[in-house]
Design an enzyme around this catalytic site. Structure first.
Site, mmCIF file in Angstrom:
data_model
loop_
_atom_site.group_PDB
_atom_site.id
_atom_site.type_symbol
_atom_site.label_atom_id
_atom_site.label_comp_id
_atom_site.label_asym_id
_atom_site.label_seq_id
_atom_site.Cartn_x
_atom_site.Cartn_y
_atom_site.Cartn_z
ATOM 1 N N PRO A 23 -69.982 -39.591 -17.253
ATOM 2 C CG PRO A 23 -69.332 -41.470 -18.442
ATOM 3 C CD PRO A 23 -69.030 -40.700 -17.196
ATOM 4 C CB CYS A 24 -74.798 -37.184 -18.584
ATOM 5 S SG CYS A 24 -74.566 -37.340 -20.342
ATOM 6 C CD GLN A 25 -74.467 -43.373 -19.457
ATOM 7 O OE1 GLN A 25 -74.095 -42.231 -19.692
ATOM 8 N NE2 GLN A 25 -73.714 -44.426 -19.721
ATOM 9 N N GLY A 26 -76.739 -41.470 -16.055
ATOM 10 C CA GLY A 26 -77.228 -41.742 -14.700
ATOM 11 C C GLY A 26 -78.159 -40.685 -14.166
ATOM 12 C CG ASN A 34 -72.796 -34.153 -17.088
ATOM 13 O OD1 ASN A 34 -73.545 -34.619 -17.936
ATOM 14 N ND2 ASN A 34 -72.144 -34.904 -16.209
#
Ligand SMILES: C[S@@+](CC[C@H](N)C(=O)[O-])C[C@H]1O[C@@H](n2cnc3c(N)ncnc32)[C@H](O)[C@@H]1O
Length: 345
Positions: free
Chosen positions: A82-85, A121
């Protein structure tokens, strides 16, 4: 002589769209890991030859995974953290807690040293910070001995009736990945994908009402013993009235003024276009509607748009099923990547 099967680990596997593409390309997926039990139920039901592990990738260690897969070599690691990082400060990815899922992926590559990895992603991961995030990711894997190539791929180029775009990173220990993946000559439209599924619900396992009418429908029906996950959403009268005013391929701009502002998102009241691939489907926000029926697509129709075959059955609540489908990498796109990778392994 039977073909060699490469062993795969799928991290953040969800219900297993990416895994399915690799299986269909002849890989052996040893294990799917996710923290979401619903998705893993669906994964286990549809990937009978793979194990599943419910675990938090931010803390999971290579040793824990090894205990489950035993002596098996890991040839390829796949997955989409998951890409919120991926936020940046200056030219570096911010090294904070939100980034630990990506780090979990890197840790597994470092531990198992596979011949290749495929990480997917959101498209803008390649451009944020003027490419600084892309560079940092490439350098992380370079330091582990991988060459890394990146590209944004569009699912409809690989036979998926949807213009979903995903950024893909492919790392190899030998050579450079060649992103010149064969594309389909003609894109599949939503009508070709859905026209054999009826307006009304079909009870799980029920018969198809009509014969398939396109090559895509035939492909989706291979091995299917009946229709599953085709339960229609009952909208209120107002919703049905509004959507009935939107033409095939139209959106809120086609509505009379008084209805244009009823939903405050730019994709509001979008009807799929029967002559084109679908827009990117979401995880069940109910903003896009069937090209013909006055309702949102069913889970099965959404699965068709994602290129999940009809014998892939989604479990748990309907809300959860929409999320599982909408989160997935389209299997046909995953298969195209997997086949290309196989040529280079
Ligand atoms: C985009 S989805 C993956 C879709 C999957 N590749 C497919 O093709 O079906 C991302 C997944 O990451 C999982 N996830 C989120 N946080 C996680 C964590 N801390 N540990 C393991 N999995 C996590 C979510 O549950 C979700 O299923």
């Amino acid at each position: 002589m039977s073909e060699q099967k490469y062993n795969v680990l799928d991290l953040f596997c969800g219900c297993g769209g990416l895994s399915l593409g690799f299986e269909e390309a002849g890989y052996n997926v040893l294990l799917g890991i996710d923290i979401w039990e619903d998705a893993l139920k669906t994964y286990a039901y549809n990937h009978k030859h793979s194990k599943t592990l419910c675990a938090d990738m931010s803390t999971l260690r290579g040793e824990d995974v090894e205990e489950i897969i035993g002596d098996n070599n890991v040839d390829v690691i796949i997955g989409g953290p998951p890409c919120q990082g991926f936020s940046i400060a200056g030219k570096r990815i911010v090294n904070d807690d939100r980034n630990k899922l990506y780090k979990g992926f890197v840790r597994m590559v470092e531990y198992f040293k596979p011949k290749a990895f495929v990480m997917e992603n959101v498209p803008n991961i390649l451009s944020i910070g003027d490419g600084a995030v892309r560079e940092t990711i490439i350098n992380d894997f370079k330091s582990l001995g991988y060459t890394v190539e990146t590209k944004v791929l569009t699912a409809s180029d690989y036979g998926v009736p949807q213009n979903r775009r995903r950024a893909v990173f492919v790392g190899l220990t030998k050579g450079n990945f060649d992103f010149d993946i064969p594309m389909v000559a003609e894109k599949v439209t939503t009508k070709e994908a859905l026209s054999d599924l009826p307006e009304q619900s079909i009870e799980d396992g029920g018969k198809y009402f009509v014969e398939s009418t396109s090559g895509y429908q035939k492909l989706m029906r291979i091995n299917s013993i009946g229709v599953y996950n085709h339960e229609v959403t009952q909208h209120n009268e107002q919703t049905v009235r509004i959507i009935s005013m939107v033409p095939d391929g139209g959106n809120y701009k086609d509505l009379p003024k008084e209805f244009q502002e009823t939903r405050k998102v730019h994709i509001a009241w979008t009807r799929l276009n029967s002559k084109r691939p679908s827009i990117t489907i979401d995880t069940g926000h109910r903003h896009h509607f069937h090209y013909k029926w006055n309702r949102v697509p069913t889970v099965r129709e959404s699965a068709r748009i994602q290129s999940f075959p009809d014998d892939f059955i989604f479990l748990c609540s309907k809300t959860s099923q929409y999320k599982q489908v909408g989160n997935a990498v389209p299997p046909l796109m995953a298969k195209a990547i997997a086949e290309q990778l196989k040529k280079q392994l």
